[in-house]
Design an enzyme around this catalytic site. Structure first.
Site, PDB file in Angstrom:
ATOM      1  N   LEU A 110       0.710  -1.123   0.013  1.00  0.00           N
ATOM      2  CA  LEU A 110       0.104  -0.006   0.003  1.00  0.00           C
ATOM      3  C   LEU A 110       0.762   1.238  -0.057  1.00  0.00           C
ATOM      4  O   LEU A 110       0.616   2.247  -0.520  1.00  0.00           O
ATOM      5  CB  LEU A 110      -0.804  -0.049   1.226  1.00  0.00           C
ATOM      6  CG  LEU A 110      -1.888  -1.018   1.361  1.00  0.00           C
ATOM      7  CD1 LEU A 110      -2.531  -0.932   2.566  1.00  0.00           C
ATOM      8  CD2 LEU A 110      -3.078  -0.681   0.177  1.00  0.00           C
ATOM      9  N   GLY A 111       2.017   1.106   0.448  1.00  0.00           N
ATOM     10  CA  GLY A 111       2.952   2.321   0.724  1.00  0.00           C
ATOM     11  C   GLY A 111       4.004   2.107   1.430  1.00  0.00           C
ATOM     12  O   GLY A 111       4.210   0.841   2.064  1.00  0.00           O
ATOM     13  N   GLY A 163       6.805   4.381   4.040  1.00  0.00           N
ATOM     14  CA  GLY A 163       7.022   5.341   4.620  1.00  0.00           C
ATOM     15  C   GLY A 163       8.492   5.310   5.389  1.00  0.00           C
ATOM     16  O   GLY A 163       9.419   4.392   4.936  1.00  0.00           O
ATOM     17  N   ASN A 164       8.674   6.306   6.357  1.00  0.00           N
ATOM     18  CA  ASN A 164       9.982   6.200   6.945  1.00  0.00           C
ATOM     19  C   ASN A 164      10.003   5.285   7.846  1.00  0.00           C
ATOM     20  O   ASN A 164       9.673   5.364   9.075  1.00  0.00           O
ATOM     21  CB  ASN A 164      10.327   7.828   7.566  1.00  0.00           C
ATOM     22  CG  ASN A 164       9.881   8.861   6.555  1.00  0.00           C
ATOM     23  OD1 ASN A 164      10.658   8.984   5.615  1.00  0.00           O
ATOM     24  ND2 ASN A 164       9.084   9.663   6.885  1.00  0.00           N
ATOM     25  N   GLY A 165      10.716   4.233   7.612  1.00  0.00           N
ATOM     26  CA  GLY A 165      10.785   2.972   8.379  1.00  0.00           C
ATOM     27  C   GLY A 165       9.980   1.830   8.124  1.00  0.00           C
ATOM     28  O   GLY A 165      10.371   0.850   8.450  1.00  0.00           O
ATOM     29  N   GLY A 166       8.950   1.871   7.387  1.00  0.00           N
ATOM     30  CA  GLY A 166       8.141   0.840   7.246  1.00  0.00           C
ATOM     31  C   GLY A 166       7.521   0.730   5.884  1.00  0.00           C
ATOM     32  O   GLY A 166       7.349   1.859   5.481  1.00  0.00           O
ATOM     33  N   THR A 167       6.960  -0.446   5.759  1.00  0.00           N
ATOM     34  CA  THR A 167       6.107  -0.624   4.556  1.00  0.00           C
ATOM     35  C   THR A 167       5.008  -1.152   4.990  1.00  0.00           C
ATOM     36  O   THR A 167       4.683  -2.038   5.762  1.00  0.00           O
ATOM     37  CB  THR A 167       7.006  -1.854   3.633  1.00  0.00           C
ATOM     38  OG1 THR A 167       8.093  -1.425   3.448  1.00  0.00           O
ATOM     39  CG2 THR A 167       6.355  -2.190   2.184  1.00  0.00           C
ATOM     40  N   VAL A 168       3.931  -0.779   4.331  1.00  0.00           N
ATOM     41  CA  VAL A 168       2.605  -1.218   4.567  1.00  0.00           C
ATOM     42  C   VAL A 168       1.895  -2.132   3.500  1.00  0.00           C
ATOM     43  O   VAL A 168       1.998  -1.624   2.305  1.00  0.00           O
ATOM     44  CB  VAL A 168       1.595   0.010   4.772  1.00  0.00           C
ATOM     45  CG1 VAL A 168       0.324  -0.237   5.257  1.00  0.00           C
ATOM     46  CG2 VAL A 168       2.329   0.996   5.800  1.00  0.00           C
ATOM     47  N   ASP A 191       2.667  12.769  15.365  1.00  0.00           N
ATOM     48  CA  ASP A 191       2.988  12.617  13.939  1.00  0.00           C
ATOM     49  C   ASP A 191       1.721  12.977  12.933  1.00  0.00           C
ATOM     50  O   ASP A 191       1.338  12.278  11.974  1.00  0.00           O
ATOM     51  CB  ASP A 191       3.503  11.004  13.480  1.00  0.00           C
ATOM     52  CG  ASP A 191       4.223  11.098  12.390  1.00  0.00           C
ATOM     53  OD1 ASP A 191       4.780  12.085  11.667  1.00  0.00           O
ATOM     54  OD2 ASP A 191       4.490   9.904  12.040  1.00  0.00           O
TER      55      ASP A 191
HETATM   56  P1  ATP Z   1       5.640   7.865   7.903  1.00  0.00           P
HETATM   57  O1  ATP Z   1       6.338   6.635   7.921  1.00  0.00           O
HETATM   58  O2  ATP Z   1       6.571   9.008   8.144  1.00  0.00           O
HETATM   59  O3  ATP Z   1       4.677   7.833   8.872  1.00  0.00           O
HETATM   60  P2  ATP Z   1       3.821   7.396   5.934  1.00  0.00           P
HETATM   61  O4  ATP Z   1       2.630   7.615   6.762  1.00  0.00           O
HETATM   62  O5  ATP Z   1       3.791   7.843   4.399  1.00  0.00           O
HETATM   63  O6  ATP Z   1       5.142   7.949   6.454  1.00  0.00           O
HETATM   64  P3  ATP Z   1       3.492   4.736   6.386  1.00  0.00           P
HETATM   65  O7  ATP Z   1       2.719   4.875   7.654  1.00  0.00           O
HETATM   66  O8  ATP Z   1       4.557   3.549   6.266  1.00  0.00           O
HETATM   67  O9  ATP Z   1       4.293   6.004   5.585  1.00  0.00           O
HETATM   68  O10 ATP Z   1       2.267   4.442   5.321  1.00  0.00           O
HETATM   69  C1  ATP Z   1       2.745   4.167   3.903  1.00  0.00           C
HETATM   70  C2  ATP Z   1       1.520   4.357   3.324  1.00  0.00           C
HETATM   71  O11 ATP Z   1       0.462   2.950   3.402  1.00  0.00           O
HETATM   72  C3  ATP Z   1       0.446   5.391   3.772  1.00  0.00           C
HETATM   73  O12 ATP Z   1       0.913   6.728   3.047  1.00  0.00           O
HETATM   74  C4  ATP Z   1      -0.886   4.978   3.203  1.00  0.00           C
HETATM   75  O13 ATP Z   1      -1.300   5.476   2.032  1.00  0.00           O
HETATM   76  C5  ATP Z   1      -0.841   3.573   3.512  1.00  0.00           C
HETATM   77  N1  ATP Z   1      -1.750   2.868   4.832  1.00  0.00           N
HETATM   78  C6  ATP Z   1      -1.088   2.960   5.647  1.00  0.00           C
HETATM   79  N2  ATP Z   1      -2.027   2.378   6.847  1.00  0.00           N
HETATM   80  C7  ATP Z   1      -3.147   2.138   5.950  1.00  0.00           C
HETATM   81  C8  ATP Z   1      -4.230   1.490   6.358  1.00  0.00           C
HETATM   82  N3  ATP Z   1      -4.822   1.130   7.513  1.00  0.00           N
HETATM   83  N4  ATP Z   1      -5.072   1.230   5.555  1.00  0.00           N
HETATM   84  C9  ATP Z   1      -4.829   1.480   4.066  1.00  0.00           C
HETATM   85  N5  ATP Z   1      -3.738   2.188   3.813  1.00  0.00           N
HETATM   86  C10 ATP Z   1      -2.681   2.382   4.591  1.00  0.00           C
END
Ligand code: ATP
Ligand code: MG
Length: 446
Positions: free
Chosen positions: A171-172, A174-179, A282
């Site tokens: 899904l995405g 971020g800084n530190g993780g992959t969702v 955050d």
């Molecule tokens: P950071 O790591 O600085 O918080 P971020 O919020 O962009 O940055 P992640 O928290 O790893 O990074 O999330 C990556 C992406 O995954 C998000 O931008 C969002 O689009 C998607 N995502 C995160 N959680 C969910 C969720 N519960 N349902 C659907 N999409 C999600």
């Protein structure tokens, strides 16, 4: 009719049974190792955990002619088990495999404030190794507690483990993780699983797990539902509710009547967290999630100092949505979250980060020097005539350089921009999310 034989209960000590909870969403089968330890309340708690949306006060089973018999006490539970044990013996004598014990929860109406979490936090860094230890520790303390905890674990699929998750798509990142979007086979639900690699000691893993326990208590329609967290080797996986509209950072330029409803949810979510003495830390568009039902929920709030610290060690940079006092390393509180609300909503309204000199390419972490303008300069202002006075006032108040001059939680809720959109109209957000998703699909030629 079979004659109930309570002596059969003794035999149950040595033999496990399978209980099938018949729920509107389907059957939940669970193995119970020691049926004699079962008591009515434990079973009720377990049923409530698999049917969190209903008020269950009793359950029923069927006798051999199909009549439903209600169970409301320990005595009635014993009678049910004894009846079941007799049936099991009969089936065995006839060369059949025993059927599970089927129970039918008696559900009342949904009370709005029930805990919505169907799953328990796993606070053990390594479930496989620590399981026996946890059970024997609690057994030494209190055998009733043990039976309750064990039963809950068995019946609620209380832990999501790596092998029960089918990863579907990323899904995405971020800084530190992959969702990832994922499917939890046992719980039969779609999840968002955030996987963060962390090279830390088992002690720190344990600390993070216990810090995350607070998430289990969070119960607000404006906060993402937390299901479970677990470590596998050097990675922590955090399982939460999946939001099919994703995060707001990819929407850009949101019209004010939609943004207003989103702001109401964000302010309510933050007010809830603050009431639990949790600072979000955050707040930014990528941590505001929406779905096609028009719900808006906050995610990624910093409940685990240890987790935040461990991620920060790997990823250097400063968050562009941070309040000036945080960028300068001063003490901060609720007002810092309020600043982040202001700058986030300004970005969502403008469709660009409000400080033109700060270009966010990927992610929100920037070199500290680049963010110095947020500390030194006056906050940005809106172009004239494009936005309502109420909205401009709301943002201006949230982005006052002096933290104390920003609205306190009550003032935020009472601000005229918030009150005018506090009408519970989820359709506005729902229709907008659906339309944007449609447009995105069309653009991608899907
Ligand atoms: P950071 O790591 O600085 O918080 P971020 O919020 O962009 O940055 P992640 O928290 O790893 O990074 O999330 C990556 C992406 O995954 C998000 O931008 C969002 O689009 C998607 N995502 C995160 N959680 C969910 C969720 N519960 N349902 C659907 N999409 C999600
Ligand atoms: Mg995030």
């Amino acid at each position: 009719m079979l004659v109930l034989d309570l002596n059969n209960l003794c035999a149950m000590d040595t033999e496990g049974i399978v209980i099938r909870i018949k729920t509107p969403a389907g059957d939940m089968d669970s193995a119970v190792d020691c049926p004699s330890l079962l008591n009515f309340n434990d079973l009720l708690v377990a049923i409530r955990d698999v049917m969190p949306e209903a008020t269950v006060t009793a359950f029923e089973y069927e006798d051999e002619v199909g009549d439903r018999i209600t169970v409301r006490s320990d005595e009635e539970l014993k009678a049910m088990l004894s009846y079941y044990y007799n049936t099991m013996n009969e089936q065995r004598m006839n060369g059949l495999l025993p059927d599970p014990l089927q129970i039918f929860p008696r559900a009342g109406k949904t009370p709005g404030n029930r805990n919505i979490h169907g799953l328990k936090v796993n606070t053990r860094p390594n479930p496989a190794n620590d399981c026996t230890q946890a059970v024997s520790e609690s057994m030494a303390n209190n055998s009733l507690k043990k039976s309750s905890a064990e039963l809950k674990r068995i019946l609620t699929n209380g832990q999501i483990s790596a092998q029960d998750i089918n990863y579907q798509e990323q899904l995405g990142h971020g800084n530190g993780g992959t969702v990832y979007k994922a499917y939890h086979v046992l719980g039969k639900r779609v999840l968002a699983v955030k996987v963060i690699p962390l090279d830390i000691t088992v002690e720190l893993q344990k600390q993070i797990m216990s810090e995350l326990e607070i998430l289990y208590k969070c119960d607000s329609p404006y906060i993402i539902t937390f299901f479970s967290a677990f470590f596998v080797e050097n990675r922590i996986s955090i399982c939460t509710e999946f939001m099919d509209g994703g995060s707001l950072d990819v929407y850009k330029r949101i019209p004010e009547h939609v943004l207003g409803r989103i702001a109401v949810a964000v302010v309510k979510g933050l007010t809830y967290l603050w009431s639990l003495k949790i600072l979000h830390r955050d707040v930014k568009p990528s941590n505001m999630l929406v779905n096609t039902r028009g719900q808006v929920k906050l995610c990624d709030f910093g409940v685990s100092t240890q987790l935040v610290n461990s991620i920060a060690k790997t990823y250097v940079g400063t968050n562009a949505y941070m309040a000036p006092e945080r960028i300068s390393g001063e003490q901060y509180g609720i007002h810092a979250d309020v600043w982040s609300v202001g700058i986030s909503f300004m970005e969502l309204a403008l469709g660009m980060f409000p400080y033109p000199q700060i270009q966010k390419n990927q992610g929100s972490l920037m070199p500290l020097q680049l963010l110095q303008c947020i500390v030194d300069e006056d906050p940005p202002v809106f172009p004239v005539g494009q936005f309502s006075e109420k909205f401009v006032h709301f943002i201006t108040q949230c982005m006052r350089r002096q933290p104390k001059e920003r609205p306190a939680p009550n003032n935020l809720m009472e601000h005229s921009f918030i009150t005018q959109f506090n009408d519970g109209n989820a359709r506005v957000v729902s229709m907008w999310v659906c339309r944007c998703l449609e447009e995105r699909r069309a653009q991608q030629g899907l």
